[in-house]
Motif scaffolding. Sequence first.
Motif, PDB file in Angstrom:
ATOM      1  N   ARG A 148      17.205   6.288   7.686  1.00  0.00           N
ATOM      2  CA  ARG A 148      16.770   7.463   6.930  1.00  0.00           C
ATOM      3  C   ARG A 148      16.668   7.164   5.440  1.00  0.00           C
ATOM      4  O   ARG A 148      16.161   7.979   4.674  1.00  0.00           O
ATOM      5  N   ARG A 149      17.136   6.003   5.022  1.00  0.00           N
ATOM      6  CA  ARG A 149      17.195   5.652   3.607  1.00  0.00           C
ATOM      7  C   ARG A 149      15.944   4.913   3.142  1.00  0.00           C
ATOM      8  O   ARG A 149      15.810   4.632   1.949  1.00  0.00           O
ATOM      9  N   VAL A 150      15.063   4.559   4.075  1.00  0.00           N
ATOM     10  CA  VAL A 150      13.879   3.783   3.719  1.00  0.00           C
ATOM     11  C   VAL A 150      12.625   4.554   4.122  1.00  0.00           C
ATOM     12  O   VAL A 150      12.690   5.559   4.823  1.00  0.00           O
ATOM     13  N   THR A 151      11.474   4.078   3.675  1.00  0.00           N
ATOM     14  CA  THR A 151      10.211   4.744   3.960  1.00  0.00           C
ATOM     15  C   THR A 151       9.757   4.461   5.391  1.00  0.00           C
ATOM     16  O   THR A 151      10.261   3.558   6.065  1.00  0.00           O
ATOM     17  N   LYS A 152       8.769   5.237   5.837  1.00  0.00           N
ATOM     18  CA  LYS A 152       8.238   5.058   7.186  1.00  0.00           C
ATOM     19  C   LYS A 152       7.702   3.640   7.414  1.00  0.00           C
ATOM     20  O   LYS A 152       7.951   3.062   8.480  1.00  0.00           O
ATOM     21  N   PRO A 153       6.957   3.054   6.469  1.00  0.00           N
ATOM     22  CA  PRO A 153       6.510   1.669   6.707  1.00  0.00           C
ATOM     23  C   PRO A 153       7.669   0.701   6.920  1.00  0.00           C
ATOM     24  O   PRO A 153       7.560  -0.232   7.718  1.00  0.00           O
ATOM     25  N   ARG A 154       8.774   0.910   6.210  1.00  0.00           N
ATOM     26  CA  ARG A 154       9.946   0.055   6.412  1.00  0.00           C
ATOM     27  C   ARG A 154      10.532   0.253   7.804  1.00  0.00           C
ATOM     28  O   ARG A 154      10.963  -0.701   8.457  1.00  0.00           O
ATOM     29  N   ILE A 155      10.592   1.487   8.273  1.00  0.00           N
ATOM     30  CA  ILE A 155      11.118   1.756   9.617  1.00  0.00           C
ATOM     31  C   ILE A 155      10.245   1.075  10.657  1.00  0.00           C
ATOM     32  O   ILE A 155      10.741   0.408  11.578  1.00  0.00           O
ATOM     33  N   LEU A 156       8.942   1.235  10.522  1.00  0.00           N
ATOM     34  CA  LEU A 156       8.018   0.637  11.488  1.00  0.00           C
ATOM     35  C   LEU A 156       8.074  -0.891  11.432  1.00  0.00           C
ATOM     36  O   LEU A 156       7.960  -1.555  12.463  1.00  0.00           O
ATOM     37  N   GLU A 157       8.250  -1.440  10.243  1.00  0.00           N
ATOM     38  CA  GLU A 157       8.398  -2.895  10.121  1.00  0.00           C
ATOM     39  C   GLU A 157       9.630  -3.366  10.877  1.00  0.00           C
ATOM     40  O   GLU A 157       9.592  -4.390  11.578  1.00  0.00           O
ATOM     41  N   ASP A 171       2.983   7.130   2.691  1.00  0.00           N
ATOM     42  CA  ASP A 171       2.627   5.917   1.966  1.00  0.00           C
ATOM     43  C   ASP A 171       2.728   4.726   2.897  1.00  0.00           C
ATOM     44  O   ASP A 171       3.770   4.477   3.485  1.00  0.00           O
ATOM     45  N   GLU A 172       1.637   3.987   3.051  1.00  0.00           N
ATOM     46  CA  GLU A 172       1.596   2.885   4.009  1.00  0.00           C
ATOM     47  C   GLU A 172       2.055   1.560   3.412  1.00  0.00           C
ATOM     48  O   GLU A 172       2.117   0.562   4.114  1.00  0.00           O
ATOM     49  N   THR A 173       2.344   1.529   2.115  1.00  0.00           N
ATOM     50  CA  THR A 173       2.790   0.284   1.500  1.00  0.00           C
ATOM     51  C   THR A 173       4.286   0.082   1.724  1.00  0.00           C
ATOM     52  O   THR A 173       5.043   1.040   1.804  1.00  0.00           O
ATOM     53  N   ILE A 174       4.695  -1.180   1.816  1.00  0.00           N
ATOM     54  CA  ILE A 174       6.107  -1.507   1.970  1.00  0.00           C
ATOM     55  C   ILE A 174       6.680  -1.773   0.591  1.00  0.00           C
ATOM     56  O   ILE A 174       6.351  -2.762  -0.054  1.00  0.00           O
ATOM     57  N   LYS A 175       7.538  -0.858   0.142  1.00  0.00           N
ATOM     58  CA  LYS A 175       8.124  -0.959  -1.188  1.00  0.00           C
ATOM     59  C   LYS A 175       9.454  -1.695  -1.116  1.00  0.00           C
ATOM     60  O   LYS A 175      10.074  -1.780  -0.059  1.00  0.00           O
ATOM     61  N   PRO A 176       9.933  -2.207  -2.236  1.00  0.00           N
ATOM     62  CA  PRO A 176      11.258  -2.858  -2.235  1.00  0.00           C
ATOM     63  C   PRO A 176      12.343  -1.875  -1.815  1.00  0.00           C
ATOM     64  O   PRO A 176      12.235  -0.667  -2.041  1.00  0.00           O
ATOM     65  N   LEU A 177      13.385  -2.391  -1.177  1.00  0.00           N
ATOM     66  CA  LEU A 177      14.502  -1.546  -0.776  1.00  0.00           C
ATOM     67  C   LEU A 177      15.175  -0.960  -2.018  1.00  0.00           C
ATOM     68  O   LEU A 177      15.277  -1.617  -3.049  1.00  0.00           O
ATOM     69  N   PRO A 178      15.666   0.290  -1.930  1.00  0.00           N
ATOM     70  CA  PRO A 178      16.361   0.896  -3.075  1.00  0.00           C
ATOM     71  C   PRO A 178      17.590   0.080  -3.461  1.00  0.00           C
ATOM     72  O   PRO A 178      18.293  -0.455  -2.599  1.00  0.00           O
ATOM     73  N   ASP A 179      17.858   0.001  -4.764  1.00  0.00           N
ATOM     74  CA  ASP A 179      18.989  -0.784  -5.249  1.00  0.00           C
ATOM     75  C   ASP A 179      20.305  -0.331  -4.635  1.00  0.00           C
ATOM     76  O   ASP A 179      21.149  -1.152  -4.261  1.00  0.00           O
TER      77      ASP A 179
END
Length: 319
Positions: free
Chosen positions: A236-245, A61-69
């Motif tokens: 490891r807790r966030v999505t790939k787009p978040r890591i790349l950001e 998923d290429e979208t940047i989602k909000p961080l998990p609560d």
Amino acid sequence: MAGVFVSLDREGAPVFYRGWVRPEDEPGHTPEGDAESGTDQAAQASGSVDPAPESGEDEEDETIKPLPDRLVAELTAYRTLALRDAFACHPDVALTALLHRLVRDHFGRVMQGGASLEVTLRSVHFPAQIAGLNDSAPAKAIQDRHEAWAGDLPQEDQALWDYLQALDLHSRLPLLAHCLSFGVNALYEKPNPYSASGMSQSALERRLREADRLAVATHLDMVEAGWRPMVENYLRRVTKPRILEAVREGAGEQAAGLIDHLKKADLAREAERLLDGSGWLPEPLRRSGPDAAPEAPAETDLPAFLSGGDGNGVEIAAE
């Protein structure tokens, strides 16, 4: 399948909260027959399981989602410890905070929930904390300071009173700041105004706003406080787009472009190496104000297999 909560405000006027959906009506709800999955979902609903995607379809998923609560709660647990340490090192700020709260309480100033300083000194516990938090730099500093004071303070009540009364202002202020620091609360909590112990969105915003004010006043720097992005505490807790950001902000566009093809586990490990020493922080740990935005990253040295190698340690010469 959505419903509405109706309540009355202070003037008796109706207030409507629309768009609420029961957990069992949410898309992708696990059937009750699957006991193990149902338990996991119930745990996620209570906040005891991290809902952050770690593998599977969300990796692409290429979208940047909000961080998990839960991840935000863990990050702000570290920030609360660091802010307590910074608070205790600034007695002048502690005295101002104490007087500010006392004036609000005793001179009829309106005050609702969500304060960032619990003057009653009710110990604020962390409902979510990553392993090793008690071994962090601010936690050790707080413990050392506490043990140093404990060794000097008398046990008997009257003796303690006499001891404190004899202290000069120069000694009283650090002790006051240390005691008040245990009431500092910069924790994120998922708003739930319909629970008896829940917090409203406005109360949460007030708490975080006041915590930001304390952070600015104490010159809190989360990098100096020892936090750095690692696989276990963030990547490891966030999505790939978040890591790349994160890599793009902390190590530069080139670094992000050269690792964006990796699978998530490898991407997280490589991102930890690239971000080491960069000073990059996720949003919940950044200082508010003009300096909140990350500075432009310096060029980061890349390993041979990322900077032009063929993956086997052999350079690929340009024609």
